[in-house]
Motif scaffolding. Structure first.
Motif, short mmCIF file in Angstrom:
data_model
loop_
_atom_site.label_atom_id
_atom_site.label_comp_id
_atom_site.label_asym_id
_atom_site.label_seq_id
_atom_site.Cartn_x
_atom_site.Cartn_y
_atom_site.Cartn_z
N SER A 169 0.86 -1.18 0.00
CA SER A 169 0.00 0.00 0.00
C SER A 169 0.90 1.23 0.00
N TRP A 170 1.51 1.48 -1.14
CA TRP A 170 2.52 2.53 -1.24
C TRP A 170 1.95 3.92 -0.91
N ASP A 171 0.76 4.23 -1.41
CA ASP A 171 0.17 5.54 -1.14
C ASP A 171 -0.03 5.75 0.37
N THR A 172 -0.50 4.73 1.05
CA THR A 172 -0.68 4.82 2.49
C THR A 172 0.67 4.97 3.19
N THR A 173 1.67 4.26 2.71
CA THR A 173 3.01 4.36 3.30
C THR A 173 3.53 5.78 3.19
N VAL A 174 3.41 6.37 2.02
CA VAL A 174 3.89 7.75 1.84
C VAL A 174 3.10 8.71 2.73
N LEU A 175 1.80 8.49 2.84
CA LEU A 175 0.99 9.33 3.73
C LEU A 175 1.46 9.21 5.19
N LEU A 176 1.75 7.99 5.61
CA LEU A 176 2.25 7.80 6.98
C LEU A 176 3.57 8.53 7.19
N PHE A 177 4.46 8.43 6.21
CA PHE A 177 5.75 9.11 6.34
C PHE A 177 5.58 10.63 6.23
N THR A 178 4.50 11.07 5.61
CA THR A 178 4.23 12.51 5.50
C THR A 178 3.64 13.07 6.80
N GLU A 218 2.67 11.01 9.94
CA GLU A 218 2.82 10.31 11.23
C GLU A 218 4.27 10.18 11.68
N TYR A 219 5.12 9.74 10.78
CA TYR A 219 6.51 9.47 11.14
C TYR A 219 7.32 10.74 10.98
N SER A 220 8.08 11.09 11.98
CA SER A 220 8.89 12.30 11.95
C SER A 220 10.33 11.96 11.61
N VAL A 221 10.57 11.65 10.35
CA VAL A 221 11.93 11.33 9.91
C VAL A 221 12.63 12.64 9.56
N PRO A 222 13.67 12.99 10.30
CA PRO A 222 14.33 14.27 10.02
C PRO A 222 15.20 14.20 8.77
N LEU A 223 15.34 15.33 8.13
CA LEU A 223 16.26 15.56 7.01
C LEU A 223 15.88 14.90 5.69
N LEU A 224 14.86 14.06 5.67
CA LEU A 224 14.49 13.38 4.43
C LEU A 224 13.06 13.71 4.04
N PRO A 225 12.84 13.91 2.73
CA PRO A 225 11.46 14.05 2.28
C PRO A 225 10.70 12.74 2.54
N PRO A 226 9.40 12.80 2.75
CA PRO A 226 8.62 11.60 3.07
C PRO A 226 8.78 10.47 2.05
N GLU A 227 8.80 10.79 0.76
CA GLU A 227 8.93 9.74 -0.26
C GLU A 227 10.28 9.04 -0.16
N THR A 228 11.33 9.83 0.08
CA THR A 228 12.67 9.25 0.21
C THR A 228 12.77 8.39 1.46
N ALA A 229 12.23 8.88 2.57
CA ALA A 229 12.25 8.11 3.82
C ALA A 229 11.47 6.80 3.66
N ALA A 230 10.34 6.86 2.98
CA ALA A 230 9.54 5.64 2.76
C ALA A 230 10.30 4.65 1.89
N LEU A 231 10.91 5.13 0.83
CA LEU A 231 11.67 4.25 -0.06
C LEU A 231 12.86 3.63 0.68
N LEU A 232 13.56 4.43 1.44
CA LEU A 232 14.69 3.92 2.22
C LEU A 232 14.24 2.86 3.21
N ALA A 233 13.11 3.11 3.88
CA ALA A 233 12.58 2.12 4.84
C ALA A 233 12.25 0.81 4.14
N VAL A 234 11.63 0.88 2.97
CA VAL A 234 11.27 -0.34 2.23
C VAL A 234 12.51 -1.10 1.81
N VAL A 235 13.51 -0.38 1.31
CA VAL A 235 14.75 -1.05 0.89
C VAL A 235 15.40 -1.74 2.09
#
Length: 152
Positions: free
Chosen positions: A47-56, A58-75
């Protein structure tokens, strides 16, 4: 005195049996914790769209755009659990997952007590291959037996 010696021999026998089982325990720990991260990665790509929404939101990943943080997490969640399960680059894989696990706890402040306990258990499980290596039932051990490191 004879009973004490006999008891000590029994304890030593049990200890030898446990040493024989240690590689199975190492493998079980690696497979258990790898499965947790693997399934999480599959959920994220499912559920990629939901994942990006969560990273946008809910998750406070510093220094990374939400899409990049989501992709990095998946990898991380799809590559390193496989390496850990097979015991290939076992310590490095455990380190990456340990740091990822810690980052997940820090970046999600709304994590409930049960979630925090789960992350704590996973972190402790990752310490086993991180501190002791992946064990005898691993590709790292096979490589080390096949191509031993040169003597100093």
């Amino acid at each position: 005195m004879n009973a004490v010696v006999h008891s000590l021999q029994g304890v030593r026998s049990v200890a030898r049996g446990l040493e024989w089982l240690a590689p199975v325990g190492d493998l079980a720990i690696r497979l258990w914790v790898a499965n947790v991260f693997w399934r999480s990665g599959l959920t994220k790509i499912g559920s990629w769209d939901t994942t990006v929404l969560l990273f946008t939101h809910e998750y406070s990943v510093p220094l990374l755009p939400p899409e990049t943080a989501a992709l990095l997490a998946v990898v991380i969640e799809l590559v390193f659990p496989v390496l850990l399960a097979f015991g290939l680059a076992g310590r490095f894989s455990a380190l990456v997952l340990f740091l990822f696990n810690a980052a997940a706890v820090v970046s999600y402040p709304a994590l409930a007590d049960a979630g925090l306990r789960d992350h704590t258990v996973w972190g402790l499980m990752l310490l086993v291959p991180l501190l002791h290596g992946p064990g005898k039932l691993s590709l790292d051990a096979l490589v080390a037996r096949r191509w031993p490191a040169p003597s100093r």
